[in-house]
Design a protein around this motif. Structure first.
Motif, PDB file in Angstrom:
ATOM      1  N   ARG A 243     -39.365   9.565  32.688  1.00  0.00           N
ATOM      2  CA  ARG A 243     -38.436  10.383  33.649  1.00  0.00           C
ATOM      3  C   ARG A 243     -38.545   9.425  35.038  1.00  0.00           C
ATOM      4  O   ARG A 243     -38.115   9.973  35.857  1.00  0.00           O
ATOM      5  CB  ARG A 243     -39.256  11.668  33.890  1.00  0.00           C
ATOM      6  N   LEU A 244     -39.348   8.170  34.916  1.00  0.00           N
ATOM      7  CA  LEU A 244     -39.331   7.627  36.450  1.00  0.00           C
ATOM      8  C   LEU A 244     -40.153   7.976  37.214  1.00  0.00           C
ATOM      9  O   LEU A 244     -40.205   7.996  38.642  1.00  0.00           O
ATOM     10  CB  LEU A 244     -38.184   7.131  36.803  1.00  0.00           C
ATOM     11  N   VAL A 245     -40.856   9.238  36.800  1.00  0.00           N
ATOM     12  CA  VAL A 245     -41.763   9.905  37.898  1.00  0.00           C
ATOM     13  C   VAL A 245     -43.341   9.891  37.211  1.00  0.00           C
ATOM     14  O   VAL A 245     -43.605  10.400  36.247  1.00  0.00           O
ATOM     15  CB  VAL A 245     -41.403  11.313  38.138  1.00  0.00           C
ATOM     16  N   ILE A 246     -44.249   9.445  38.174  1.00  0.00           N
ATOM     17  CA  ILE A 246     -45.441   9.477  37.613  1.00  0.00           C
ATOM     18  C   ILE A 246     -46.429  10.766  38.240  1.00  0.00           C
ATOM     19  O   ILE A 246     -46.381  10.823  39.603  1.00  0.00           O
ATOM     20  CB  ILE A 246     -46.279   8.153  38.183  1.00  0.00           C
ATOM     21  N   LYS A 247     -46.855  11.671  37.652  1.00  0.00           N
ATOM     22  CA  LYS A 247     -47.582  12.759  37.957  1.00  0.00           C
ATOM     23  C   LYS A 247     -48.813  12.155  38.600  1.00  0.00           C
ATOM     24  O   LYS A 247     -49.403  11.305  38.211  1.00  0.00           O
ATOM     25  CB  LYS A 247     -47.586  13.870  36.561  1.00  0.00           C
ATOM     26  N   GLY A 248     -49.313  13.280  39.669  1.00  0.00           N
ATOM     27  CA  GLY A 248     -50.447  13.010  40.466  1.00  0.00           C
ATOM     28  C   GLY A 248     -51.648  12.680  39.482  1.00  0.00           C
ATOM     29  O   GLY A 248     -52.530  11.805  39.854  1.00  0.00           O
ATOM     30  N   ARG A 249     -51.669  13.329  38.309  1.00  0.00           N
ATOM     31  CA  ARG A 249     -53.107  13.223  37.432  1.00  0.00           C
ATOM     32  C   ARG A 249     -53.139  11.958  36.742  1.00  0.00           C
ATOM     33  O   ARG A 249     -54.346  11.536  36.173  1.00  0.00           O
ATOM     34  CB  ARG A 249     -53.468  14.287  36.830  1.00  0.00           C
ATOM     35  N   TYR A 250     -51.814  11.234  36.928  1.00  0.00           N
ATOM     36  CA  TYR A 250     -51.834  10.140  36.117  1.00  0.00           C
ATOM     37  C   TYR A 250     -51.764   8.716  36.899  1.00  0.00           C
ATOM     38  O   TYR A 250     -51.764   7.570  36.503  1.00  0.00           O
ATOM     39  CB  TYR A 250     -50.669   9.951  35.243  1.00  0.00           C
ATOM     40  N   ILE A 251     -51.957   9.043  38.254  1.00  0.00           N
ATOM     41  CA  ILE A 251     -51.751   7.760  39.140  1.00  0.00           C
ATOM     42  C   ILE A 251     -53.046   6.930  39.163  1.00  0.00           C
ATOM     43  O   ILE A 251     -52.890   5.477  39.020  1.00  0.00           O
ATOM     44  CB  ILE A 251     -51.555   8.377  40.609  1.00  0.00           C
ATOM     45  N   ARG A 252     -54.280   7.516  38.924  1.00  0.00           N
ATOM     46  CA  ARG A 252     -55.402   6.508  38.719  1.00  0.00           C
ATOM     47  C   ARG A 252     -55.247   5.784  37.392  1.00  0.00           C
ATOM     48  O   ARG A 252     -55.623   4.655  37.434  1.00  0.00           O
ATOM     49  CB  ARG A 252     -56.851   7.613  38.601  1.00  0.00           C
ATOM     50  N   LEU A 253     -54.889   6.501  36.425  1.00  0.00           N
ATOM     51  CA  LEU A 253     -54.807   5.904  35.099  1.00  0.00           C
ATOM     52  C   LEU A 253     -53.801   4.624  35.164  1.00  0.00           C
ATOM     53  O   LEU A 253     -54.158   3.365  34.650  1.00  0.00           O
ATOM     54  CB  LEU A 253     -54.057   6.805  33.861  1.00  0.00           C
ATOM     55  N   TYR A 254     -52.549   4.724  35.739  1.00  0.00           N
ATOM     56  CA  TYR A 254     -51.629   3.881  35.808  1.00  0.00           C
ATOM     57  C   TYR A 254     -51.897   2.745  36.837  1.00  0.00           C
ATOM     58  O   TYR A 254     -51.609   1.415  36.528  1.00  0.00           O
ATOM     59  CB  TYR A 254     -50.073   4.448  36.220  1.00  0.00           C
ATOM     60  N   SER A 255     -52.555   3.019  37.990  1.00  0.00           N
ATOM     61  CA  SER A 255     -53.016   2.019  38.804  1.00  0.00           C
ATOM     62  C   SER A 255     -53.882   1.056  38.107  1.00  0.00           C
ATOM     63  O   SER A 255     -54.018  -0.311  38.171  1.00  0.00           O
ATOM     64  CB  SER A 255     -53.752   2.647  39.968  1.00  0.00           C
ATOM     65  N   ILE A 256     -55.213   1.599  37.458  1.00  0.00           N
ATOM     66  CA  ILE A 256     -56.127   0.854  36.707  1.00  0.00           C
ATOM     67  C   ILE A 256     -55.431   0.154  35.232  1.00  0.00           C
ATOM     68  O   ILE A 256     -55.572  -1.104  35.334  1.00  0.00           O
ATOM     69  CB  ILE A 256     -57.187   1.555  36.127  1.00  0.00           C
ATOM     70  N   LEU A 257     -54.382   0.754  34.651  1.00  0.00           N
ATOM     71  CA  LEU A 257     -53.421  -0.061  33.806  1.00  0.00           C
ATOM     72  C   LEU A 257     -53.090  -1.028  34.351  1.00  0.00           C
ATOM     73  O   LEU A 257     -52.929  -2.237  33.708  1.00  0.00           O
ATOM     74  CB  LEU A 257     -52.649   1.092  32.959  1.00  0.00           C
ATOM     75  N   GLY A 258     -52.479  -1.091  35.410  1.00  0.00           N
ATOM     76  CA  GLY A 258     -51.285  -2.081  36.009  1.00  0.00           C
ATOM     77  C   GLY A 258     -52.278  -3.456  36.705  1.00  0.00           C
ATOM     78  O   GLY A 258     -51.928  -4.374  36.124  1.00  0.00           O
ATOM     79  N   GLY A 259     -53.559  -2.870  36.957  1.00  0.00           N
ATOM     80  CA  GLY A 259     -54.540  -4.166  37.348  1.00  0.00           C
ATOM     81  C   GLY A 259     -54.873  -4.743  36.113  1.00  0.00           C
ATOM     82  O   GLY A 259     -54.913  -5.920  36.267  1.00  0.00           O
ATOM     83  N   MET A 260     -55.530  -4.107  35.131  1.00  0.00           N
ATOM     84  CA  MET A 260     -56.060  -4.637  33.911  1.00  0.00           C
ATOM     85  C   MET A 260     -55.099  -5.668  33.246  1.00  0.00           C
ATOM     86  O   MET A 260     -55.155  -6.455  32.737  1.00  0.00           O
ATOM     87  CB  MET A 260     -56.564  -3.817  32.982  1.00  0.00           C
ATOM     88  N   LEU A 261     -53.739  -4.972  33.297  1.00  0.00           N
ATOM     89  CA  LEU A 261     -52.557  -5.644  32.514  1.00  0.00           C
ATOM     90  C   LEU A 261     -52.354  -7.054  33.081  1.00  0.00           C
ATOM     91  O   LEU A 261     -52.203  -7.925  32.568  1.00  0.00           O
ATOM     92  CB  LEU A 261     -51.442  -4.685  32.638  1.00  0.00           C
ATOM     93  N   ILE A 262     -52.342  -7.036  34.513  1.00  0.00           N
ATOM     94  CA  ILE A 262     -52.416  -8.483  35.254  1.00  0.00           C
ATOM     95  C   ILE A 262     -53.370  -9.309  34.876  1.00  0.00           C
ATOM     96  O   ILE A 262     -53.032 -10.424  34.761  1.00  0.00           O
ATOM     97  CB  ILE A 262     -52.075  -8.167  36.784  1.00  0.00           C
ATOM     98  N   VAL A 263     -54.796  -8.615  34.888  1.00  0.00           N
ATOM     99  CA  VAL A 263     -55.704  -9.512  34.599  1.00  0.00           C
ATOM    100  C   VAL A 263     -55.786 -10.175  33.476  1.00  0.00           C
ATOM    101  O   VAL A 263     -55.841 -11.592  33.037  1.00  0.00           O
ATOM    102  CB  VAL A 263     -56.907  -8.807  35.047  1.00  0.00           C
TER     103      VAL A 263
END
Length: 414
Positions: A243-263
């Motif tokens: 839905r192109l909306v990240i719920k608050g409780r998933y922000i930490r998950l996606y931030s870490i996921l994004g960083g690890m994906l780059i690494v």
């Protein structure tokens, strides 16, 4: 130190269940069979103490399905006058997995005081990451490979002949199926367990395991790609990111996921350009992607072979209904599960086999609301896997039947 060594011992038991292998001194007895015999002994001992052995109603239903399927396969073999009893003894395989699963949950319960899904996922993820690391070590260091091959019997001569990575009991499609299931379990934990989502190191550990299994697991078996794809689908559906909306409780998950994906992407690109071992294995692991980028065609050599040579179907009505009673010795030159099952026991037998797994999925989906999406995705994995190989996923359901669900913090009974 004692605690760490005990957890390592439990991991070895889990690995012996997930990735069965034999020792060179006793090649006829693999770890799955040994665990099953121990499980039967434990059940008998506890039954003697309590003066009864009980099964849950849900498990009893699964047992009935296993016997019905075995009986249909017996009828197929007898009607077709063959002596191929490949799946006539499926109930033996059923109880072998169940006995082994009982031991796995027993040792986890003995140490932790409970055998929950969270603990099972943690041990399973650790085992799969360890298998991936072992496969790299075996491939890179000939001395370590010689040590493993001296004491472990797992058909490694064939793996070396075809140039495939292997761990200890982890190779080819069976390993890919198990990697796929663990990838789905990790994503389930990330999406449903608040205790994991809100603790940074736990989220990091789960995502690290996910990336290692996704990359190296595919080098061992490209069947792992199915679990990777379904895991991404589960993540998208569960978190609502479509839905192109990240719920608050998933922000930490996606931030870490994004960083690890780059690494992981940067590390993979570096190794791809500078390490010939990694270059060869990563091109094998993601052959479809490289073919798509370089030629515009999303294909692999194995899928080409499946599509052109291995879709073999019955040639008469009788064979469609009750099969031919033939499966062993690669008699029809096909690996495709749908073809092999139908050719062996017909639509009657295969339909029963399908209902068996639908039943297992429904048991846990009905009892636990937060498990419904996972149950559907796991069932989908079975249907997809059968397009490539004739296998079943009961080994994971056997573990589910032996867990202490009432002590599981993630799931709430209806």
């Amino acid at each position: 130190m004692v605690r760490l060594l005990t957890m390592l011992l439990i991991s070895m038991v889990v690995s012996g269940y997930y990735f069965p292998f034999s020792f060179s001194v006793l090649p006829q007895l693999n770890t799955k069979m040994a665990l099953a015999m121990l499980g039967i002994a434990l059940v008998a001992y506890q039954g003697f103490q309590k003066h009864r052995i009980t099964f849950s109603r849900d498990l009893l239903g699964a047992i009935v399905f296993a016997f019905i399927f075995s009986f249909i396969c017996f009828v197929a073999a007898d009607y077709n006058h063959t002596d191929d009893y490949s799946y006539v003894t499926y109930f033996v395989s059923f109880f072998t997995w169940l006995g082994g699963a009982y031991v796995v949950c027993y040792v986890i319960r003995a140490f932790h005081g409970k055998a929950t899904l969270n603990l099972l996922i943690a041990y399973s993820a650790f085992v799969c990451v360890s298998q991936c690391i072992l496969a790299i070590l075996i491939d890179r260091f000939s001395a370590f490979r010689a040590l493993v091959d001296t004491y472990i019997s797992q058909g490694q001569e064939f793996f070396q002949e075809v140039g495939r990575l292997y761990g200890i009991g982890a190779a080819l499609d069976p390993a890919g199926v198990r990697f796929s299931i663990v990838l789905l379990l990790i994503v389930y934990l990330l999406c449903e367990d608040e205790g994991v989502k809100q603790v940074r190191w736990k989220t990091f550990a789960c995502l690290f395991a996910f990336f290692v299994i996704a990359v190296i697991g595919n080098m061992i078996s490209r069947t792992t790609s199915v679990g990777l794809f379904l895991g991404i689908v589960y993540l998208i559906c569960s978190t609502g990111i479509f839905r192109l909306v990240i719920k608050g409780r998933y922000i930490r998950l996606y931030s870490i996921l994004g960083g690890m994906l780059i690494v992981f992407t940067m590390l993979s690109v570096y190794l791809y350009n500078n390490d010939p071992f990694f270059y060869k294995n990563i091109r094998f692991a993601f052959e479809a992607f490289f073919n798509w980028v370089e030629t515009g065609e999303l294909r692999t050599d194995s899928t080409d072979k499946l599509n052109t040579m291995m879709w073999v179907w019955p040639e008469d009505v009788k064979s469609w209904i009750i099969g031919t009673g033939l499966l062993a010795n690669f008699v029809y030159s096909t690996d495709i599960g749908y073809c092999r099952f139908i050719l062996y026991c017909g639509l009657i037998g295969f339909g029963t086999f399908v209902l068996f797994f639908v039943y297992n999925a429904c048991v846990f989906a009905w009892k636990f609301p937060s498990f419904r999406l996972f149950s559907f995705v796991l069932l989908s994995l079975s249907f997809i896997i059968w397009m490539k190989v004739a296998t079943d996923l009961f080994f994971i359901y056997a573990l589910f039947y032996c867990l202490d669900w009432k002590m599981e913090p993630v799931l709430i009974e209806e």
